[in-house]
Design a protein around this motif. Structure first.
Motif, PDB file in Angstrom:
ATOM      1  N   GLU A  86       0.843  -1.191   0.000  1.00 36.16           N
ATOM      2  CA  GLU A  86       0.000   0.000   0.000  1.00 36.16           C
ATOM      3  C   GLU A  86       0.886   1.250   0.000  1.00 36.16           C
ATOM      4  O   GLU A  86       1.744   1.411   0.865  1.00 36.16           O
ATOM      5  N   LEU A  87       0.685   2.108  -0.998  1.00 35.82           N
ATOM      6  CA  LEU A  87       1.422   3.361  -1.084  1.00 35.82           C
ATOM      7  C   LEU A  87       0.440   4.527  -1.028  1.00 35.82           C
ATOM      8  O   LEU A  87      -0.649   4.461  -1.614  1.00 35.82           O
ATOM      9  N   PRO A  88       0.804   5.616  -0.336  1.00 36.55           N
ATOM     10  CA  PRO A  88      -0.134   6.721  -0.102  1.00 36.55           C
ATOM     11  C   PRO A  88      -0.761   7.293  -1.371  1.00 36.55           C
ATOM     12  O   PRO A  88      -1.945   7.579  -1.406  1.00 36.55           O
ATOM     13  N   ASP A 174      10.534   2.179  -4.408  1.00 36.84           N
ATOM     14  CA  ASP A 174      10.726   3.158  -5.482  1.00 36.84           C
ATOM     15  C   ASP A 174       9.618   3.011  -6.518  1.00 36.84           C
ATOM     16  O   ASP A 174       9.243   1.885  -6.891  1.00 36.84           O
ATOM     17  N   THR A 175       9.107   4.136  -7.000  1.00 34.94           N
ATOM     18  CA  THR A 175       8.087   4.123  -8.060  1.00 34.94           C
ATOM     19  C   THR A 175       8.415   5.187  -9.107  1.00 34.94           C
ATOM     20  O   THR A 175       7.545   5.908  -9.588  1.00 34.94           O
ATOM     21  N   LEU A 176       9.697   5.279  -9.459  1.00 35.97           N
ATOM     22  CA  LEU A 176      10.137   6.319 -10.383  1.00 35.97           C
ATOM     23  C   LEU A 176       9.578   6.121 -11.793  1.00 35.97           C
ATOM     24  O   LEU A 176       9.586   7.046 -12.600  1.00 35.97           O
ATOM     25  N   GLY A 177       9.083   4.924 -12.065  1.00 33.42           N
ATOM     26  CA  GLY A 177       8.552   4.667 -13.400  1.00 33.42           C
ATOM     27  C   GLY A 177       7.110   5.093 -13.579  1.00 33.42           C
ATOM     28  O   GLY A 177       6.603   5.108 -14.709  1.00 33.42           O
ATOM     29  N   GLU A 178       6.421   5.444 -12.494  1.00 33.69           N
ATOM     30  CA  GLU A 178       5.013   5.807 -12.597  1.00 33.69           C
ATOM     31  C   GLU A 178       4.808   7.027 -13.496  1.00 33.69           C
ATOM     32  O   GLU A 178       5.386   8.084 -13.277  1.00 33.69           O
ATOM     33  N   GLY A 179       3.998   6.852 -14.550  1.00 35.80           N
ATOM     34  CA  GLY A 179       3.649   7.961 -15.436  1.00 35.80           C
ATOM     35  C   GLY A 179       4.672   8.289 -16.493  1.00 35.80           C
ATOM     36  O   GLY A 179       4.458   9.222 -17.271  1.00 35.80           O
ATOM     37  N   GLY A 191      -4.195  -6.212 -12.325  1.00 35.53           N
ATOM     38  CA  GLY A 191      -3.597  -6.034 -13.643  1.00 35.53           C
ATOM     39  C   GLY A 191      -3.814  -4.658 -14.218  1.00 35.53           C
ATOM     40  O   GLY A 191      -3.201  -4.296 -15.225  1.00 35.53           O
ATOM     41  N   LYS A 192      -4.670  -3.863 -13.578  1.00 31.23           N
ATOM     42  CA  LYS A 192      -4.907  -2.494 -14.021  1.00 31.23           C
ATOM     43  C   LYS A 192      -3.879  -1.563 -13.370  1.00 31.23           C
ATOM     44  O   LYS A 192      -3.211  -1.959 -12.418  1.00 31.23           O
ATOM     45  N   PRO A 193      -3.753  -0.327 -13.874  1.00 29.01           N
ATOM     46  CA  PRO A 193      -2.847   0.614 -13.202  1.00 29.01           C
ATOM     47  C   PRO A 193      -3.279   0.843 -11.768  1.00 29.01           C
ATOM     48  O   PRO A 193      -4.478   0.931 -11.467  1.00 29.01           O
ATOM     49  N   ALA A 194      -2.304   0.913 -10.875  1.00 31.35           N
ATOM     50  CA  ALA A 194      -2.608   1.162  -9.466  1.00 31.35           C
ATOM     51  C   ALA A 194      -3.270   2.523  -9.320  1.00 31.35           C
ATOM     52  O   ALA A 194      -2.963   3.467 -10.053  1.00 31.35           O
ATOM     53  N   ALA A 195      -4.189   2.628  -8.364  1.00 31.02           N
ATOM     54  CA  ALA A 195      -4.888   3.895  -8.116  1.00 31.02           C
ATOM     55  C   ALA A 195      -5.317   3.926  -6.666  1.00 31.02           C
ATOM     56  O   ALA A 195      -5.646   2.888  -6.087  1.00 31.02           O
ATOM     57  N   PRO A 196      -5.311   5.121  -6.049  1.00 31.93           N
ATOM     58  CA  PRO A 196      -5.751   5.222  -4.647  1.00 31.93           C
ATOM     59  C   PRO A 196      -7.191   4.754  -4.503  1.00 31.93           C
ATOM     60  O   PRO A 196      -7.996   4.868  -5.427  1.00 31.93           O
ATOM     61  N   ALA A 197      -7.511   4.216  -3.336  1.00 30.97           N
ATOM     62  CA  ALA A 197      -8.882   3.776  -3.082  1.00 30.97           C
ATOM     63  C   ALA A 197      -9.829   4.968  -3.109  1.00 30.97           C
ATOM     64  O   ALA A 197      -9.492   6.056  -2.647  1.00 30.97           O
ATOM     65  N   LYS A 217     -18.468  19.250 -15.350  1.00 29.57           N
ATOM     66  CA  LYS A 217     -19.233  19.596 -16.537  1.00 29.57           C
ATOM     67  C   LYS A 217     -18.283  19.775 -17.724  1.00 29.57           C
ATOM     68  O   LYS A 217     -17.169  20.249 -17.571  1.00 29.57           O
ATOM     69  N   LYS A 218     -18.748  19.378 -18.879  1.00 30.14           N
ATOM     70  CA  LYS A 218     -17.927  19.526 -20.074  1.00 30.14           C
ATOM     71  C   LYS A 218     -17.643  20.998 -20.295  1.00 30.14           C
ATOM     72  O   LYS A 218     -18.541  21.831 -20.304  1.00 30.14           O
ATOM     73  N   GLY A 219     -16.385  21.326 -20.493  1.00 31.87           N
ATOM     74  CA  GLY A 219     -15.991  22.705 -20.685  1.00 31.87           C
ATOM     75  C   GLY A 219     -15.543  23.369 -19.405  1.00 31.87           C
ATOM     76  O   GLY A 219     -15.008  24.465 -19.432  1.00 31.87           O
ATOM     77  N   ALA A 220     -15.760  22.712 -18.240  1.00 31.55           N
ATOM     78  CA  ALA A 220     -15.331  23.282 -16.964  1.00 31.55           C
ATOM     79  C   ALA A 220     -13.883  22.921 -16.698  1.00 31.55           C
ATOM     80  O   ALA A 220     -13.283  22.123 -17.405  1.00 31.55           O
ATOM     81  N   LEU A 221     -13.347  23.511 -15.648  1.00 28.24           N
ATOM     82  CA  LEU A 221     -12.010  23.159 -15.188  1.00 28.24           C
ATOM     83  C   LEU A 221     -12.127  22.330 -13.914  1.00 28.24           C
ATOM     84  O   LEU A 221     -13.072  22.460 -13.156  1.00 28.24           O
ATOM     85  N   SER A 222     -11.155  21.489 -13.696  1.00 29.52           N
ATOM     86  CA  SER A 222     -11.095  20.697 -12.477  1.00 29.52           C
ATOM     87  C   SER A 222      -9.633  20.555 -12.088  1.00 29.52           C
ATOM     88  O   SER A 222      -8.748  21.057 -12.778  1.00 29.52           O
ATOM     89  N   VAL A 223      -9.380  19.866 -10.995  1.00 30.41           N
ATOM     90  CA  VAL A 223      -8.016  19.669 -10.512  1.00 30.41           C
ATOM     91  C   VAL A 223      -7.764  18.182 -10.337  1.00 30.41           C
ATOM     92  O   VAL A 223      -8.567  17.478  -9.716  1.00 30.41           O
ATOM     93  N   ASN A 224      -6.673  17.686 -10.921  1.00 31.86           N
ATOM     94  CA  ASN A 224      -6.256  16.295 -10.758  1.00 31.86           C
ATOM     95  C   ASN A 224      -5.119  16.221  -9.754  1.00 31.86           C
ATOM     96  O   ASN A 224      -4.169  17.006  -9.825  1.00 31.86           O
ATOM     97  N   ALA A 225      -5.193  15.287  -8.829  1.00 30.22           N
ATOM     98  CA  ALA A 225      -4.106  15.051  -7.873  1.00 30.22           C
ATOM     99  C   ALA A 225      -3.122  14.083  -8.516  1.00 30.22           C
ATOM    100  O   ALA A 225      -3.443  12.922  -8.733  1.00 30.22           O
ATOM    101  N   ASN A 226      -1.928  14.571  -8.830  1.00 31.02           N
ATOM    102  CA  ASN A 226      -0.914  13.752  -9.487  1.00 31.02           C
ATOM    103  C   ASN A 226       0.187  13.402  -8.504  1.00 31.02           C
ATOM    104  O   ASN A 226       0.677  14.277  -7.769  1.00 31.02           O
ATOM    105  N   ALA A 227       0.601  12.132  -8.492  1.00 28.53           N
ATOM    106  CA  ALA A 227       1.590  11.673  -7.522  1.00 28.53           C
ATOM    107  C   ALA A 227       2.928  12.387  -7.677  1.00 28.53           C
ATOM    108  O   ALA A 227       3.664  12.561  -6.706  1.00 28.53           O
TER     109      ALA A 227
END
Length: 336
Positions: A86-88, A174-179, A191-197, A217-227
């Motif tokens: 388990e990784l944060p 180490d997870t330097l290969g992520e992304g 078998g799918k890409p790891a993702a937080p619960a 909504k389509k056309g809106a802005l949002s924020v993605n949390a990237n590791a």
């Protein structure tokens, strides 16, 4: 109007966002019309979206690299008993018996299983041998399998996906290969890409109220949390937004024109009422040389990258050292 605006063949653009750059304007004037940079001088800098400059071609820019670090010594080595860690920022991830993170490649296929990582790619991403691999706690043994590689060796598969290590991961955790390249991802137990619960999922506090997943909504802005980059701004479809160092906020200049926009698509303006996760006052628009309107964030024109194939991809970040994802504060994200 300044005489320099009409000099040569320069094309002027009109800044529509009130107050953009005024704090950097010693005169305090609001004349925001500025010439556009010469796009011909930029042609070799933004790339064409294919080949070595695209992040999807060959060599280091494709995320393959030639750097064969300590983990490469295990190239072809069996995984032993697979483990779940388990990784944060990634949730449940799969490691080999020594705790080294395992990966999958989006350009492979699972049905039927096929590896498309050979040559230099395989030096940076050593294939995990299928021999002696077994499923530990949290992994369904029925998902384990193998696929024949071009050299005749058998590579481990999980859920049909060929399994790899990353040469730059030198120690457990180490997870330097992520992304990397927008196509390499830490492997999840299914078998799918790891993702937080997700909230309300396994391990969630049962006393905590469930948070419904509301798509923007389509056309809106949002924020993605990237590791790797933290909170970065995305459009309504989850595509990462980028800024270009050859543009500028004050004086307003747009350097990505002509063939550049074949690879870097100007983002369309949005209704501020549909913005979430980013201060509405940072959102504006600018008129491009062709008369179309482009979204700005903190006075910078922003773009999507055609090399990003899935929502949340960041393969355009730090491209040619000129293109960068934008943070939820409107700033340039740090290099990954």
């Amino acid at each position: 109007m300044r005489r320099g605006i009409f000099a040569g063949s320069a094309v002027a653009v009109l800044l529509l966002t009130a107050g953009c750059g005024l704090s950097d304007n010693p005169s305090g004037k609001s004349d925001a019309v500025q010439p556009v940079g010469d796009s011909k001088q930029l042609g070799s800098l933004y790339g064409s979206g294919s080949g070595s400059g695209s992040g999807y071609g060959s060599g280091a820019d494709a995320g393959y690299g030639g750097d064969t670090g300590a983990a490469a010594a295990g190239a072809g080595a069996a995984a032993g008993q697979l483990k779940v860690q388990e990784l944060p920022n990634l949730g449940s991830t799969v490691t080999d018996g020594q705790g080294i993170t395992l990966y999958r490649f989006d350009k492979d296929t699972a049905k039927p299983p096929k590896s498309n990582c050979e040559g230099d790619c395989a030096k940076a991403w050593p294939a995990v041998a299928a021999d002696d691999a077994s499923a530990g706690a949290g992994i369904d043994a029925g998902l384990l399998g193998s696929v024949a590689r071009a050299d005749g060796t058998k590579q481990l598969t999980l859920g049909g996906w060929p399994v790899y290590r990353y040469a730059k991961d030198t120690k457990p955790g180490d997870t330097l290969g992520e992304g990397v390249g927008g196509t390499w991802h830490v492997l999840g137990p299914d078998g799918k890409p790891a993702a937080p619960a997700k909230p309300g999922g396994a391990g969630a506090d049962p006393a905590a109220p469930a948070v419904p997943a509301v798509p923007p909504k389509k056309g809106a802005l949002s924020v993605n949390a990237n590791a790797q980059l933290g909170n970065i701004v995305a459009d309504g479809e989850g595509r990462t937004l980028y800024r270009f160092d050859k543009d500028s906020a004050w004086p307003m200049k747009i350097g990505c024109v002509d063939s550049c926009v074949d690879t870097w698509k100007p983002a369309k303006p949005v209704d501020k009422a549909e913005v979430s996760g980013i201060p509405a006052e940072l959102v504006g628009s600018v008129k491009r040389p062709d008369g179309s309107e482009q979204l700005t964030i903190d006075c910078w024109p922003v773009y999507t990258f055609t090399g990003d194939k899935e929502p949340g991809d960041i393969s355009g970040h730090n491209k040619q050292g000129l293109w960068f994802a934008v943070t939820d504060k409107g700033k340039k994200a740090k290099a990954a």
